[in-house]
Design an enzyme around this catalytic site. Structure first.
Site, PDB file in Angstrom:
ATOM      1  N   HIS A  47      -3.666   1.230  -2.894  1.00 53.92           N
ATOM      2  CA  HIS A  47      -2.502   0.499  -3.373  1.00 53.92           C
ATOM      3  C   HIS A  47      -1.820   1.280  -4.502  1.00 53.92           C
ATOM      4  CE1 HIS A  47      -3.824  -3.727  -1.768  1.00 53.92           C
ATOM      5  NE2 HIS A  47      -3.786  -2.796  -0.828  1.00 53.92           N
ATOM      6  N   GLU A  49      -1.081   0.601  -7.566  1.00 52.69           N
ATOM      7  CA  GLU A  49      -1.730   0.594  -8.872  1.00 52.69           C
ATOM      8  C   GLU A  49      -2.869   1.609  -8.936  1.00 52.69           C
ATOM      9  OE1 GLU A  49      -0.886  -3.850  -7.900  1.00 52.69           O
ATOM     10  OE2 GLU A  49      -1.135  -1.949  -6.818  1.00 52.69           O
TER      11      GLU A  49
END
Length: 378
Positions: A47, A49
Site C-alpha cells: 500500500h 503508506e
C-alpha cells in the site's frame, strides 16, 4: 507543493490498476521536507503508506504522514497499514477522507489514536471523492462508477448513413479516448458494435506496464463471432461476454446452437457472465453493474453502441458523460445517433445532466456532464 496535493498526484498514477483496492497516495514530511512518498500500484502490492515508509526509513520517526484515504487496519492481501505506521514511529497522520469499507470505516483512525498517533481527518474530502469515485461507488452503491463516452458531429451523428465513422473526431481526441480507457478497469460495448466495427478495445499506444482494461461485451444471445478482435487470444487482454441466463423458448435447435457458441467462446478463454434478462429480453444492465461490483471493478467506460448507451442512461447507471463534439455536419435521415432506444415520450421526462467541464482538443470540443441527481459524485 502541498504534501496532500502531492499525495493526490501520486494516487492518480494507480488509476485502473488497483481494483478492487482504491488508488491511494502517501507522503511523509519531517522538518518541512518530504522524506518519503509512494502510491499503491496494484492489488496485492504494498500500500501507499508502506511504500512511503520504506523510502523514508529512519526519517519516518517523528514525521507527519499525508495520505489520501484513511489507513487500513485489517489483514487482506497485505498487513494493516496502521501497524506499519505505528512501528515506524510516525507522529501524526493527516488523511483526506474516511474509508467506507466496513472493515475500516473509522477503525483505522481509532487504532492510530490508541497507539498515541495524532490524527487529523477530512483534510480535503472533495478532492478525495473525485479521485476515489469508483471505489466509493462500489463500496456505497455496490456497482462501479460508469462513464459513457462517444464522439458525434455538430448535428448529433456518430456515423454516416452508410455506417462509415472514420474519423469523426480528430487525432488529439482519439488519443484522449485511449487515455480514458487507460484509467478504467473495464470497457463495455454492445454486440452490435462488435459486429459493425470489430474493435479491439485496447489502449494505444500500449501503456508502459502493458496493462489493458478488461473488455466486456453485452451480448444477450451470444452472437459475438469467434474471429472478432475482442475474442482474439493473443492480446493478453481479458474478455467477458454478458449474456442472458435463460434461453427463451425458441426451439431445441436454437438452444443447442447457443450451447455450442458458449463452449467455443469458453475455449478461447472468454468469461461468460450469465445474468437475468430485463423486460425486453436483453441482459438486465442493473444486474450487470451489480455483478461487476461484486467482481471488484471500480470504474467502467461504456463506449456504445446507441442501444446500450440508451439502456444505461434509462437505468440511471451513467454517472458521467464524456463526449466529443466534432466540427462537421453529416446529415442523413438514416445516419446513426449516439443514443438510440425508444427515447422519452415527453421532453419533461428526459434525464437531466449538468455540464461540469468543456475542453478543446485540437479542432474538437469535449464536454463532461453528470446527472443532476449525482452531481456531488456519490
Amino acid at each position: 507543493m502541498d504534501p496532500l496535493a502531492r499525495a493526490f498526484e501520486l494516487a492518480a498514477l494507480g488509476h485502473g490498476r488497483t481494483a478492487p483496492n482504491p488508488p491511494v497516495g502517501a507522503v511523509l514530511v519531517r522538518d518541512g521536507a518530504i522524506v518519503g512518498e509512494g502510491y499503491h500500484a496494484a492489488a496485492g502490492q504494498p500500500h501507499a503508506e508502506v511504500v512511503a515508509l520504506a523510502q523514508a526509513g529512519d526519517a519516518a520517526r517523528g514525521a507527519t504522514l499525508y495520505v489520501t484515504l484513511e489507513p487500513c487496519c485489517h489483514h487482506g492481501r497485505t498487513p494493516p497499514c496502521t501497524a506499519a505506521i505505528v512501528a515506524a514511529g510516525v507522529a501524526e497522520v493527516r488523511y483526506a477522507i474516511e474509508d467506507p469499507d466496513p472493515r475500516v470505516a473509522g477503525a483505522g483512525r481509532r487504532a492510530l489514536e490508541q497507539a498515541g498517533v495524532l490524527v487529523r481527518a477530512d483534510q480535503d474530502e472533495a478532492t478525495a471523492r473525485e479521485l476515489l469515485r469508483g471505489y466509493l461507488s462500489r463500496q456505497t452503491r455496490g456497482r462501479p462508477w460508469c462513464t459513457a463516452k462517444f464522439a458525434m458531429s455538430l448535428d448529433g451523428k456518430i456515423a454516416a448513413h452508410t455506417g462509415d465513422a472514420r474519423w469523426i473526431s480528430g487525432e488529439e481526441s482519439r488519443r484522449y479516448a485511449h487515455a480514458l480507457r487507460d484509467r478504467v478497469d473495464a470497457v463495455i460495448v454492445g454486440v452490435g458494435t462488435v459486429l459493425a466495427d470489430d474493435p479491439r478495445l485496447t489502449v494505444r499506444p500500449v501503456p508502459r506496464d502493458g496493462r489493458h482494461p478488461r473488455r466486456i461485451v453485452v451480448d444477450s444471445r451470444l452472437r459475438t463471432p469467434l474471429g472478432s478482435a475482442v475474442v482474439a487470444p493473443d492480446l493478453g487482454v481479458g474478455t467477458t461476454i454478458a449474456c442472458v441466463d435463460r434461453v427463451p423458448v425458441d426451439g431445441q435447435s436454437a438452444r443447442h446452437a447457443r450451447a455450442q457458441a458458449a463452449g467455443r467462446l469458453a475455449e478461447r478463454g472468454v468469461e461468460l457472465l450469465a445474468l437475468p434478462a430485463g423486460p425486453d429480453g436483453r441482459v438486465d444492465l442493473r444486474a450487470l453493474s451489480a455483478a461487476l461490483g461484486r467482481q471488484g471493478l471500480n470504474e467502467v467506460l461504456v463506449e456504445g453502441g446507441g442501444e446500450l448507451l440508451a439502456g444505461f442512461i434509462a437505468a440511471g447507471l451513467v454517472d458521467e458523460l464524456e463526449f466529443c463534439l466534432a466540427p462537421l455536419v453529416i446529415g442523413g435521415r438514416a445516419a446513426v445517433s449516439p443514443v438510440e432506444g425508444d427515447g422519452v415520450e415527453r421532453v419533461a421526462l428526459a434525464p437531466r445532466f449538468e455540464l461540469i467541464e468543456q475542453t478543446r482538443r485540437g479542432p474538437d470540443l469535449w464536454v463532461r456532464a453528470r446527472p443532476v441527481c449525482v452531481a456531488g459524485g456519490r
